[in-house]
Design an enzyme around this catalytic site. Structure first.
Site, PDB file in Angstrom:
ATOM      1  N   LYS A   1     -13.138  93.551 -28.987  1.00 39.89           N
ATOM      2  CA  LYS A   1     -12.248  94.138 -28.347  1.00 39.89           C
ATOM      3  C   LYS A   1     -11.940  94.281 -27.088  1.00 39.89           C
ATOM      4  O   LYS A   1     -12.591  94.327 -26.299  1.00 39.89           O
ATOM      5  CB  LYS A   1     -12.047  95.889 -29.147  1.00 39.89           C
ATOM      6  CG  LYS A   1     -11.511  96.380 -28.744  1.00 39.89           C
ATOM      7  CD  LYS A   1     -11.014  97.586 -29.139  1.00 39.89           C
ATOM      8  CE  LYS A   1     -10.321  99.026 -28.893  1.00 39.89           C
ATOM      9  NZ  LYS A   1     -10.122 100.152 -29.725  1.00 39.89           N
TER      10      LYS A   1
ATOM     11  N   TYR B   1     -15.448 101.984 -29.198  1.00 40.06           N
ATOM     12  CA  TYR B   1     -14.791 103.038 -28.648  1.00 40.06           C
ATOM     13  C   TYR B   1     -13.132 103.453 -29.232  1.00 40.06           C
ATOM     14  O   TYR B   1     -12.679 101.956 -28.777  1.00 40.06           O
ATOM     15  CB  TYR B   1     -15.176 103.500 -27.780  1.00 40.06           C
ATOM     16  CG  TYR B   1     -14.714 103.152 -26.195  1.00 40.06           C
ATOM     17  CD1 TYR B   1     -12.919 102.737 -25.906  1.00 40.06           C
ATOM     18  CD2 TYR B   1     -16.113 101.549 -25.460  1.00 40.06           C
ATOM     19  CE1 TYR B   1     -13.206 102.051 -24.521  1.00 40.06           C
ATOM     20  CE2 TYR B   1     -15.270 101.661 -24.203  1.00 40.06           C
ATOM     21  CZ  TYR B   1     -14.155 101.146 -24.064  1.00 40.06           C
ATOM     22  OH  TYR B   1     -13.038 100.714 -22.536  1.00 40.06           O
ATOM     23  N   CYS B   2     -12.976 104.716 -29.586  1.00 41.88           N
ATOM     24  CA  CYS B   2     -11.677 104.451 -29.881  1.00 41.88           C
ATOM     25  C   CYS B   2     -10.811 103.544 -30.860  1.00 41.88           C
ATOM     26  O   CYS B   2     -10.291 103.504 -30.436  1.00 41.88           O
ATOM     27  CB  CYS B   2     -10.329 104.467 -28.602  1.00 41.88           C
ATOM     28  SG  CYS B   2      -8.565 105.090 -28.634  1.00 41.88           S
ATOM     29  N   PRO B   3     -11.433 103.744 -32.080  1.00 38.16           N
ATOM     30  CA  PRO B   3     -11.236 102.380 -32.961  1.00 38.16           C
ATOM     31  C   PRO B   3      -9.917 103.136 -33.294  1.00 38.16           C
ATOM     32  O   PRO B   3      -9.303 104.002 -33.644  1.00 38.16           O
ATOM     33  CB  PRO B   3     -12.217 101.896 -34.293  1.00 38.16           C
ATOM     34  CG  PRO B   3     -13.057 104.229 -33.941  1.00 38.16           C
ATOM     35  CD  PRO B   3     -12.936 104.022 -32.388  1.00 38.16           C
TER      36      PRO B   3
END
Length: 274
Positions: free
Chosen positions: A157, A144-146
């Protein structure tokens, strides 16, 4: 000389304030610090904070067709929802996630975007030099939020970095998943997107979240890290880069300008949310 080298570092530690410290206050605080540090009213500042059960959406997330139902779902999972004023997409903040902001003055030549990101990456690498695992900075697809400065170990991550620039100050911000399940946090965001994108996607297609590509530092190192453990590592590093490291709080100038910045954040948030 790197940006971590500063004549002095002021530490504002809000990691133990608890549930009464709201995320909107954090964004107002960083804007205040950008102003004061950038205008020479305060030294370089490292601020740390922890928020309980908060989902921070990006401005693009507010374009999802079924956003209201998505937010309702998150509220039912006991998460409050806000929209941030800096870039990026939805992230999870809870008591196992430590946020760090480095607020730096731009100086004569300024600080380009990548240099800000590299400074935070360098700091986090330095904090864990006693472990052999390599901390990489590259986009982790499925997170998420790459972003191009996702921090990961073996492709999983554990942190994301963003920046906020205001006046002559720069706030380089990172969320570190210290403990808890990275996969569970990702699953929550995945479910939110699946609900919120029901309908006709016109302006924005959210990322396809793959929970398996996210983890916490405790999971990756197989060590039960606490927020305090990471705080100690942070302070030890900053001490190496300055002859004067001290704990502080808002000065008089910051106390005076904070209400205005906080109000701006609140008003912007109210406009963006459905």
């Amino acid at each position: 000389m790197g940006l971590l080298h500063q004549p002095e570092w002021r530490i504002i530690d809000q990691s133990a304030v608890g549930i009464h410290f709201q995320a909107l206050q954090s964004f107002g605080t960083d804007d205040t610090l950008c102003n004061s540090v950038g205008s020479g009213q305060a030294p370089a500042t490292a601020r740390t904070w922890v928020h309980h059960n908060t989902i921070v959406l990006g401005i693009q997330d507010t374009k999802l067709p079924n956003l209201e139902t998505g937010i309702q779902f998150l509220n039912e999972q006991n998460f409050q929802v806000i929209v941030r004023n800096s870039g990026g997409l939805a992230v999870v903040l809870d008591e196992g996630v430590l946020n760090i902001s480095l607020i730096l003055p731009k100086l004569e030549k300024g600080i380009d975007i990548n240099r800000g990101y590299d400074t935070m990456w360098q700091l986090i690498q330095n904090m864990f030099t006693d472990y052999p695992q390599q901390i990489e900075a590259r986009e982790i697809v499925g997170s998420y939020c790459p972003g191009s400065y996702d921090l990961s170990i073996h492709g999983k991550k554990f942190a994301g970095i963003s920046q906020r620039r205001l006046k002559k100050g720069v706030a380089v911000q990172i969320y570190l998943c210290v403990n808890g399940s990275g996969k569970e946090r990702a699953r929550l965001i995945k479910n939110f997107y699946e609900i919120a994108k029901q309908g006709e996607l016109i302006k924005y297609t959210p990322p396809e979240v793959v929970p398996e590509v996210m983890a916490s530092l405790s999971e990756l190192y197989e060590i039960p890290f606490t927020i305090s453990d990471i705080m100690l590592r942070l302070l030890m590093q900053l001490k190496k880069f300055s002859s004067h490291l001290y704990s502080g709080s808002f000065n008089e100038y910051e106390l005076e300008i904070f209400p205005g910045y906080y109000q701006r954040v609140v008003e912007r948030n109210e406009k963006l949310k459905p």
